[in-house]
Design a protein around this motif. Sequence first.
Motif, short mmCIF file in Angstrom:
data_model
loop_
_atom_site.label_atom_id
_atom_site.label_comp_id
_atom_site.label_asym_id
_atom_site.label_seq_id
_atom_site.Cartn_x
_atom_site.Cartn_y
_atom_site.Cartn_z
N ASN A 263 0.81 -1.21 0.00
CA ASN A 263 0.00 0.00 0.00
C ASN A 263 0.84 1.26 0.00
O ASN A 263 1.92 1.31 0.57
N GLU A 264 0.32 2.24 -0.70
CA GLU A 264 0.95 3.57 -0.81
C GLU A 264 0.29 4.51 0.19
O GLU A 264 -0.92 4.43 0.39
N ASP A 265 1.07 5.42 0.77
CA ASP A 265 0.39 6.47 1.52
C ASP A 265 0.63 7.82 0.84
O ASP A 265 1.31 7.90 -0.18
N ARG A 266 0.02 8.85 1.41
CA ARG A 266 0.07 10.15 0.76
C ARG A 266 1.43 10.82 0.83
O ARG A 266 1.71 11.79 0.17
N ARG A 267 2.27 10.28 1.72
CA ARG A 267 3.59 10.89 1.89
C ARG A 267 4.65 10.21 1.02
O ARG A 267 5.83 10.35 1.26
N GLY A 268 4.20 9.45 0.05
CA GLY A 268 5.16 8.85 -0.88
C GLY A 268 5.87 7.61 -0.35
O GLY A 268 6.98 7.29 -0.78
N ASN A 269 5.25 6.92 0.57
CA ASN A 269 5.83 5.67 1.07
C ASN A 269 5.06 4.47 0.53
O ASN A 269 3.84 4.53 0.36
N VAL A 270 5.79 3.40 0.29
CA VAL A 270 5.14 2.14 -0.04
C VAL A 270 5.44 1.17 1.10
O VAL A 270 6.59 0.99 1.50
N LYS A 271 4.39 0.61 1.64
CA LYS A 271 4.55 -0.37 2.73
C LYS A 271 4.19 -1.74 2.20
O LYS A 271 3.23 -1.89 1.45
N GLY A 272 4.97 -2.73 2.59
CA GLY A 272 4.65 -4.11 2.23
C GLY A 272 4.47 -4.93 3.50
O GLY A 272 5.30 -4.87 4.41
N SER A 273 3.37 -5.67 3.58
CA SER A 273 3.15 -6.58 4.72
C SER A 273 3.13 -7.99 4.18
O SER A 273 2.44 -8.27 3.19
N PHE A 274 3.84 -8.87 4.84
CA PHE A 274 3.99 -10.26 4.38
C PHE A 274 3.57 -11.23 5.47
O PHE A 274 3.93 -11.05 6.64
N ARG A 275 2.83 -12.24 5.09
CA ARG A 275 2.47 -13.31 6.04
C ARG A 275 2.57 -14.65 5.32
O ARG A 275 2.27 -14.73 4.12
N THR A 276 2.92 -15.69 6.05
CA THR A 276 2.92 -17.03 5.44
C THR A 276 2.29 -18.03 6.39
O THR A 276 2.28 -17.84 7.60
N ARG A 277 1.75 -19.10 5.81
CA ARG A 277 1.23 -20.23 6.56
C ARG A 277 2.28 -21.33 6.65
O ARG A 277 2.09 -22.29 7.38
N LEU A 278 3.35 -21.20 5.88
CA LEU A 278 4.35 -22.26 5.82
C LEU A 278 5.37 -22.14 6.96
O LEU A 278 5.80 -21.04 7.31
N ASP A 279 5.74 -23.27 7.50
CA ASP A 279 6.69 -23.25 8.61
C ASP A 279 8.14 -23.16 8.14
O ASP A 279 9.01 -22.76 8.89
N ASP A 280 8.37 -23.55 6.87
CA ASP A 280 9.75 -23.62 6.40
C ASP A 280 10.15 -22.42 5.54
O ASP A 280 11.14 -22.47 4.83
N LEU A 281 9.39 -21.36 5.61
CA LEU A 281 9.70 -20.16 4.82
C LEU A 281 10.02 -19.01 5.78
O LEU A 281 9.28 -18.77 6.73
N ASP A 282 11.17 -18.35 5.55
CA ASP A 282 11.55 -17.24 6.41
C ASP A 282 11.32 -15.92 5.67
O ASP A 282 12.13 -15.49 4.87
N LEU A 283 10.19 -15.29 5.96
CA LEU A 283 9.82 -14.06 5.24
C LEU A 283 10.76 -12.90 5.54
O LEU A 283 10.89 -11.99 4.74
N SER A 284 11.41 -12.95 6.71
CA SER A 284 12.31 -11.84 7.04
C SER A 284 13.44 -11.76 6.00
O SER A 284 13.95 -10.69 5.71
N LYS A 285 13.77 -12.92 5.40
CA LYS A 285 14.77 -12.92 4.32
C LYS A 285 14.17 -12.35 3.03
O LYS A 285 14.85 -11.69 2.27
N VAL A 286 12.89 -12.64 2.81
CA VAL A 286 12.23 -12.15 1.60
C VAL A 286 12.19 -10.62 1.59
O VAL A 286 12.41 -9.98 0.56
N VAL A 287 11.95 -10.02 2.76
CA VAL A 287 11.81 -8.55 2.80
C VAL A 287 13.13 -7.84 2.99
O VAL A 287 13.19 -6.61 2.88
N ALA A 288 14.19 -8.59 3.28
CA ALA A 288 15.49 -7.96 3.55
C ALA A 288 15.96 -7.10 2.37
O ALA A 288 16.54 -6.03 2.57
N ASP A 289 15.66 -7.54 1.14
CA ASP A 289 16.04 -6.77 -0.05
C ASP A 289 15.42 -5.37 -0.07
O ASP A 289 15.90 -4.48 -0.76
#
Lengths: 327, 327
Positions: A263-289
């Motif tokens: 989602n975009e806000d009015r101040r020119g930021n893009v926020k990404g929220s990530f969730r997974t149901r999988l136990d073997d996936l580390d999303l913190s690595k996905v968002v590190a980029d």
Amino acid sequence: MTKLFEEANNGLMKASNVLVLSHRKPDGDTLGAAIAFKIWLGKVGKNVTLACIDKPSKVFSFLPFIGEYVDKFELKDFDYIVFVDCGASYMTNFQVEYSDLFSSGIPILNVDHHASNDNFGTVNIVDVLASSATTIIYRFFKFLGVEIDENMATCLLSGVYGDTGSFMHSNTSKEVFEIASDLISRGADFKIIVKSLFRSNTVNGLKLWGRVLEKAFKTPDDVLVSVIKEDEYASCDASPDQLSGVIDYLNMVPGTRFAVLLNEDRRGNVKGSFRTRLDDLDLSKVVADFGGGGHPKASGFSMKGKLVEDVRYFIMDEDSNKKTLDF
Amino acid sequence: MTKLFEEANNGLMKASNVLVLSHRKPDGDTLGAAIAFKIWLGKVGKNVTLACIDKPSKVFSFLPFIGEYVDKFELKDFDYIVFVDCGASYMTNFQVEYSDLFSSGIPILNVDHHASNDNFGTVNIVDVLASSATTIIYRFFKFLGVEIDENMATCLLSGVYGDTGSFMHSNTSKEVFEIASDLISRGADFKIIVKSLFRSNTVNGLKLWGRVLEKAFKTPDDVLVSVIKEDEYASCDASPDQLSGVIDYLNMVPGTRFAVLLNEDRRGNVKGSFRTRLDDLDLSKVVADFGGGGHPKASGFSMKGKLVEDVRYFIMDEDSNKKTLDF
């Protein structure tokens, strides 16, 4: 932990004026833990001040003493400081204005359950396996033989309920149910907690959630995505903070690797929220980029930018190979 | 209840072949109660057949023995029948094909928690204050000293969790938490219950929910309304049964008297679902005009017809009186 409980109790019993701090953007766990603590300390003759840099949201107005929260204080007025549910020393944000917060010599009790905690206290009661800070406060009260009254029970249950996502997150242990059961038997107002914390939304909030859900799509790589662009808030008469929680619904689709809400806000930021149901996936690595962080199963990022739509097509051939078309 | 438990146990212990019936369109409570019962009876040497006129939904595939459900049987094969969670004698729908279901002379145990129960059994263990049929089965097992194994615990918790709306409905008592806590300590697979029963939706289901939420509006009389017309299912590639549960989200808006979801199906029926947050409003009276029924806080109706949009305007004058305009 027994030894730490004793140390904390000894320190507190010597104190007269106690400052109890909640983290910025306070949730039910930091507020419930702080207020339960205040009620107990008040009963044993201590003066207690509750402070938080942000005003608690109206949804917490059912909590006793919530109106007593201050966002300013005189550090010298206190001879003991308690931080509850603060995942790191900077999480109250008070260190900006009170530069001597950690160097004043006033003893600090740090009660927390976040893996990120940097043990900034004189006494650190940090259990990263505890479901919530209120869980730890509950154990502390049990250890001391403190009688938990109705108000304290409501405060503690608010934290336990909030931090387990209404008993839906994977941190919902047997202990959580035992605590909930005990607190309800002590008069915790479970009904108002549910009504306030999990059964409240505005019509505009519902419309915004509706838009997110209706726009959801699954990528060929089994990622569930939805997007809210800046101009859509106006059409729903809603604001970005009203998106809170909807990502958990995007994450309800079995067979997807993870869910993303951009989602975009009015101040020119893009926020990404990530969730997974999988136990073997580390999303913190996905968002590190994207400079993000978080937990393996729940991560996010925020960056300057705007969302640009770029539709691509590929052909899945007879052998289920992807043939990407670039044009 | 002790006496009824003894009577039921005496009857069951004399039996050899037990038929356990779940109500049509089975939910987690009737399935969990029946299967827990089957497991226990199997351990004490009884032959048990599980029957339900409708095939259990795939979301219940995590329940042990769910694959053993049959929708046909020979009544003469049994010397004891158990009905679980059947709010009335017709709720299994088996009486249509088995006209002697209640007149065969085979003793019937009726375990239920619905106020509508017509006590059709030889032994009726009906407690309208119990949160679920599984709650009653749990009490029964405790009374008998039955050891609840992991599978039985998962079955019972599925019912308790389902019938309390994931511990959110007002029937979530202290007993519910005690039972949940005990069942988890006995190895109930809480994680799979949450994932299966409350964390599952399809992308199309999400889109349909999104449409319902986005179209929500509040009437001048503080009723929250949303409408799904027949042609909208096609555009979401969804079906009416995928609306199940979304009414609870419409009911999240404080300050509304009640929430209504109206939907048309392809067979020319209009269904209305009603929910309220207010304790002093009896929705079953509201829907009575439409031939509906239900509970004071959750009611509904279904009738032949179609939805017609009819926009009306009125003027609220300076004294907040409504002036209706008819043109």
